[in-house]
Scaffold this active site. Sequence first.
Site, PDB file in Angstrom:
ATOM      1  N   GLY A 253      40.204  20.397   8.712  1.00 45.26           N
ATOM      2  CA  GLY A 253      39.739  21.395   7.760  1.00 45.26           C
ATOM      3  C   GLY A 253      40.857  21.900   6.868  1.00 45.26           C
ATOM      4  O   GLY A 253      41.999  21.422   6.932  1.00 45.26           O
TER       5      GLY A 253
ATOM      6  N   ASP B 173      38.350  16.970  15.335  1.00 41.45           N
ATOM      7  CA  ASP B 173      37.419  17.489  14.334  1.00 41.45           C
ATOM      8  C   ASP B 173      36.165  16.622  14.353  1.00 41.45           C
ATOM      9  O   ASP B 173      36.259  15.407  14.507  1.00 41.45           O
ATOM     10  CB  ASP B 173      38.060  17.456  12.942  1.00 41.45           C
ATOM     11  CG  ASP B 173      37.438  18.455  11.981  1.00 41.45           C
ATOM     12  OD1 ASP B 173      36.224  18.333  11.722  1.00 41.45           O
ATOM     13  OD2 ASP B 173      38.152  19.346  11.486  1.00 41.45           O
ATOM     14  N   ASN B 174      35.012  17.246  14.194  1.00 39.40           N
ATOM     15  CA  ASN B 174      33.777  16.461  14.112  1.00 39.40           C
ATOM     16  C   ASN B 174      33.413  16.106  12.672  1.00 39.40           C
ATOM     17  O   ASN B 174      32.407  15.446  12.423  1.00 39.40           O
ATOM     18  CB  ASN B 174      32.610  17.176  14.799  1.00 39.40           C
ATOM     19  CG  ASN B 174      32.183  18.436  14.058  1.00 39.40           C
ATOM     20  OD1 ASN B 174      32.766  18.833  13.047  1.00 39.40           O
ATOM     21  ND2 ASN B 174      31.142  19.081  14.568  1.00 39.40           N
TER      22      ASN B 174
ATOM     23  N   GLY C 223      35.254  19.653   7.848  1.00 43.76           N
ATOM     24  CA  GLY C 223      36.562  19.060   7.597  1.00 43.76           C
ATOM     25  C   GLY C 223      36.389  17.694   6.949  1.00 43.76           C
ATOM     26  O   GLY C 223      35.293  17.118   6.962  1.00 43.76           O
TER      27      GLY C 223
ATOM     28  N   ASP D 275      33.306  16.636  18.866  1.00 46.98           N
ATOM     29  CA  ASP D 275      32.737  17.972  18.686  1.00 46.98           C
ATOM     30  C   ASP D 275      33.268  18.892  19.781  1.00 46.98           C
ATOM     31  O   ASP D 275      33.194  18.572  20.968  1.00 46.98           O
ATOM     32  CB  ASP D 275      31.206  17.905  18.748  1.00 46.98           C
ATOM     33  CG  ASP D 275      30.552  19.168  18.206  1.00 46.98           C
ATOM     34  OD1 ASP D 275      30.923  20.268  18.655  1.00 46.98           O
ATOM     35  OD2 ASP D 275      29.681  19.047  17.327  1.00 46.98           O
TER      36      ASP D 275
ATOM     37  N   LEU E  37      40.870  26.220  15.898  1.00 42.27           N
ATOM     38  CA  LEU E  37      40.390  26.575  14.567  1.00 42.27           C
ATOM     39  C   LEU E  37      38.993  26.043  14.290  1.00 42.27           C
ATOM     40  O   LEU E  37      38.488  26.192  13.175  1.00 42.27           O
ATOM     41  CB  LEU E  37      41.351  26.042  13.494  1.00 42.27           C
ATOM     42  CG  LEU E  37      42.615  26.846  13.191  1.00 42.27           C
ATOM     43  CD1 LEU E  37      43.591  26.832  14.360  1.00 42.27           C
ATOM     44  CD2 LEU E  37      43.305  26.279  11.954  1.00 42.27           C
TER      45      LEU E  37
ATOM     46  N   ALA F  48      41.845  31.238  16.498  1.00 44.41           N
ATOM     47  CA  ALA F  48      41.676  31.729  15.129  1.00 44.41           C
ATOM     48  C   ALA F  48      40.401  32.543  15.028  1.00 44.41           C
ATOM     49  O   ALA F  48      39.291  32.017  15.093  1.00 44.41           O
ATOM     50  CB  ALA F  48      41.639  30.558  14.152  1.00 44.41           C
TER      51      ALA F  48
ATOM     52  N   TYR G 106      28.224  34.248  12.132  1.00 42.43           N
ATOM     53  CA  TYR G 106      29.669  34.020  12.074  1.00 42.43           C
ATOM     54  C   TYR G 106      30.451  35.205  12.635  1.00 42.43           C
ATOM     55  O   TYR G 106      31.272  35.050  13.551  1.00 42.43           O
ATOM     56  CB  TYR G 106      30.080  33.748  10.629  1.00 42.43           C
ATOM     57  CG  TYR G 106      31.557  33.447  10.442  1.00 42.43           C
ATOM     58  CD1 TYR G 106      32.109  32.273  10.934  1.00 42.43           C
ATOM     59  CD2 TYR G 106      32.384  34.328   9.760  1.00 42.43           C
ATOM     60  CE1 TYR G 106      33.457  31.979  10.762  1.00 42.43           C
ATOM     61  CE2 TYR G 106      33.736  34.046   9.571  1.00 42.43           C
ATOM     62  CZ  TYR G 106      34.256  32.871  10.077  1.00 42.43           C
ATOM     63  OH  TYR G 106      35.602  32.597   9.899  1.00 42.43           O
TER      64      TYR G 106
ATOM     65  N   LYS H 152      32.346  35.184  16.181  1.00 39.72           N
ATOM     66  CA  LYS H 152      33.791  35.383  16.282  1.00 39.72           C
ATOM     67  C   LYS H 152      34.126  36.556  17.205  1.00 39.72           C
ATOM     68  O   LYS H 152      35.134  36.525  17.928  1.00 39.72           O
ATOM     69  CB  LYS H 152      34.398  35.618  14.897  1.00 39.72           C
ATOM     70  CG  LYS H 152      34.489  34.372  14.029  1.00 39.72           C
ATOM     71  CD  LYS H 152      35.560  33.409  14.524  1.00 39.72           C
ATOM     72  CE  LYS H 152      35.839  32.299  13.523  1.00 39.72           C
ATOM     73  NZ  LYS H 152      36.925  31.399  13.976  1.00 39.72           N
TER      74      LYS H 152
END
Length: 256
Positions: A12, A33-34, A38, A58, A73, A114, A145, A149
């Site tokens: 990403g 990364d899947n 990204g 994933d 991240l 992150a 989101y 988080k």
Amino acid sequence: MKKTILITGGAGFIGSHLCEKLLHLGHYIICLDNLSTGHIDNITHLQEFDSFKFLQHDVTDKIQLEVDQIYNLASFASPKSYLANPLTTIKTLVDGTFNVLNLAKENNAKVLHASTSEVYGTPLIHPQTESYFGHVDCLNKRSCYSEGKRIAETICYEYGLQYNIQITIARIFNTYGPRMRIDDGRVIVNFIQQALQDLDFSIFGSGKQTRSFCYIDDLIDGIHALLFSHVNEPVNLGNPKEMTLIEMANLIIEIA
């Protein structure tokens, strides 16, 4: 000392810059990364290094690797992406965080997780300090989101206590720079696109509302330093200097 470092979400925008920095510092990097948001082009220039490995995987699936450090991240980040994938966003932030921490426990690895300024919700104070609990609505359309988080931070906190794992949390504010997605949907990318196409800028409200924007290199330096610190509480990472959206728009017009 050379370390084996896993970076989830490594293809990403932020992750690819972190891969680049740690690779140039002499570490062995595993970029996981899947490729949902990204892009392989972000890391193509790194694949010529023997000490760089890309793993398409994933984070919600179990991870089996031998690592010394983990930078977690993996997540949708732009509103456009997470609003289109709310349940996947939540699953990534919950199941993905557990998988990362389970891997850390198996390897006794240090973790930097992150997080985001979105954990403060729609804040009533500016700027927000780390001691501010936020002003949140768990049923807001963006809550997949922000609440994802928030629970990920709680998972990190409780997991660290129960298993004595060193976990550091970075609350990342607005960041910009090379490799942002052209369809990211956030204000700087939108302004740049509109400037290059000679279009009127889309500014909602008076334009006097303020934002702070941190350049990617500065953020990466902060993330790297934070992992090697002894800070146990979440830390805000961003630019403390705010500017209005009108000031940002005029600056981009001048540059363009």
